[in-house]
Design a protein around this motif. Structure first.
Motif, short mmCIF file in Angstrom:
data_model
loop_
_atom_site.label_atom_id
_atom_site.label_comp_id
_atom_site.label_asym_id
_atom_site.label_seq_id
_atom_site.Cartn_x
_atom_site.Cartn_y
_atom_site.Cartn_z
N TRP A 1 6.79 7.69 14.03
CA TRP A 1 7.99 6.98 13.57
C TRP A 1 8.37 5.88 14.57
N THR A 2 8.33 6.20 15.86
CA THR A 2 8.66 5.23 16.90
C THR A 2 7.68 4.05 16.88
N MET A 3 6.39 4.36 16.76
CA MET A 3 5.38 3.30 16.73
C MET A 3 5.49 2.46 15.46
N GLU A 4 5.89 3.07 14.37
CA GLU A 4 6.09 2.31 13.13
C GLU A 4 7.18 1.26 13.33
N ILE A 5 8.26 1.66 13.99
CA ILE A 5 9.35 0.73 14.27
C ILE A 5 8.89 -0.39 15.19
N ILE A 6 8.12 -0.03 16.22
CA ILE A 6 7.61 -1.03 17.17
C ILE A 6 6.69 -2.02 16.47
N TYR B 1 6.46 -6.69 15.34
CA TYR B 1 5.38 -7.64 15.65
C TYR B 1 4.55 -8.01 14.43
N ILE B 2 4.52 -7.10 13.44
CA ILE B 2 3.69 -7.30 12.26
C ILE B 2 4.58 -7.23 11.02
N GLN B 3 4.14 -7.87 9.96
CA GLN B 3 4.90 -7.85 8.71
C GLN B 3 5.14 -6.41 8.27
N LYS B 4 6.38 -6.12 7.88
CA LYS B 4 6.78 -4.74 7.56
C LYS B 4 5.93 -4.14 6.44
N ARG B 5 5.63 -4.94 5.43
CA ARG B 5 4.83 -4.43 4.30
C ARG B 5 3.44 -4.00 4.77
N SER C 1 -0.34 0.28 5.86
CA SER C 1 -1.36 0.81 6.77
C SER C 1 -1.14 2.27 7.13
N LEU C 2 0.06 2.79 6.91
CA LEU C 2 0.38 4.16 7.32
C LEU C 2 -0.55 5.22 6.73
N PRO C 3 -0.84 5.18 5.42
CA PRO C 3 -1.77 6.20 4.88
C PRO C 3 -3.12 6.18 5.58
N PHE C 4 -3.60 4.98 5.94
CA PHE C 4 -4.89 4.87 6.63
C PHE C 4 -4.80 5.45 8.04
#
Length: 223
Positions: A127-132, A136-140, A145-148
């Motif tokens: 969760w923390t890394m997702e926010i980080i 830097y990267i487009q939210k979509r 990329s999360l499932p991968f």
């Protein structure tokens, strides 16, 4: 010292939960050692230590906003390398087949407690890394990329549990690991179990992560 104090203040709830679960886990483990005169499950402590490394890395990145993109990429690669160690503890339930019937309940509780603690560290870290990453990267792209990511983690758990690779062997056995990965990817019919485990375990982690995150966000909005 400022970094440590800020980290403790920001993560006090997670730290408290992990501390309580770890204390109970170790207490039951000590009880088992006393009852059986066996140190068999001591490896769970080491596994939990490895599970905490990604959490420490992600927490460090979130409280250090002056790091260069290169440093963040480097830490992210190390984070990803150690990330499967946390959910890996779930597969330690396999060791129950060696447990005496009269202590099955105790061994199950011990492994589950360590596994739950590892999963808390895992989900919090992701969760923390997702926010980080979303800064830097487009939210979509991050969301897509999360499932991968969870499939990669599932594959990492497979490499560790069934093929007995360790995270640090990427340093001293890089070509062995690369050859194994390429073989599994290019020969799916021969490696059906690897693909099945990776997909099912990755899906399990993703659904749990989504459910926990959604519930936490709902509770925050309600409060």
């Amino acid at each position: 010292m400022k970094i440590i104090s800020h980290f403790i203040k920001k993560e006090n709830q997670t730290i408290l939960s992990v501390f309580m679960l770890t204390s109970l886990s170790v207490l039951l483990l000590v009880l088992r050692i006393k009852l059986t005169d066996s140190n068999y499950y001591l490896f769970l402590i080491w596994n939990l230590f490895l599970a905490g490394i990604p959490y420490i890395i992600s927490s460090y990145l979130t409280i250090n906003n002056k790091l260069s993109p290169t440093t963040i990429v480097l830490f992210s690669c190390i984070w990803l390398l150690f990330l499967p160690n946390a959910p890996y503890i779930i597969t330690d339930l396999f060791h129950l087949k060696y447990t005496s019937q009269h202590l099955l309940w105790l061994d199950t509780l011990i492994i589950l407690l360590f596994a739950i603690t590892g999963l808390i560290l895992f989900f919090k870290s992701v969760w923390t890394m997702e926010i980080i990453f979303k800064t830097y990267i487009q939210k979509r792209m991050v969301t897509f990329s999360l499932p991968f990511l969870f499939l990669l983690v599932g594959f990492g758990v497979y490499l560790g549990r069934f093929l007995r690779f360790n995270s640090w062997e990427i340093i001293n056995k890089p070509w062995t690991i690369i050859e194994t990965i390429v073989f599994i990817i290019l020969s799916p019919s021969i490696n059906k179990n690897a693909w099945l485990f990776t997909i099912v375990f990755g899906l399990f982690l993703y659904v749990c992560y989504y459910a926990i995150k959604t519930n936490s966000l709902t509770n925050k909005k309600a409060s």
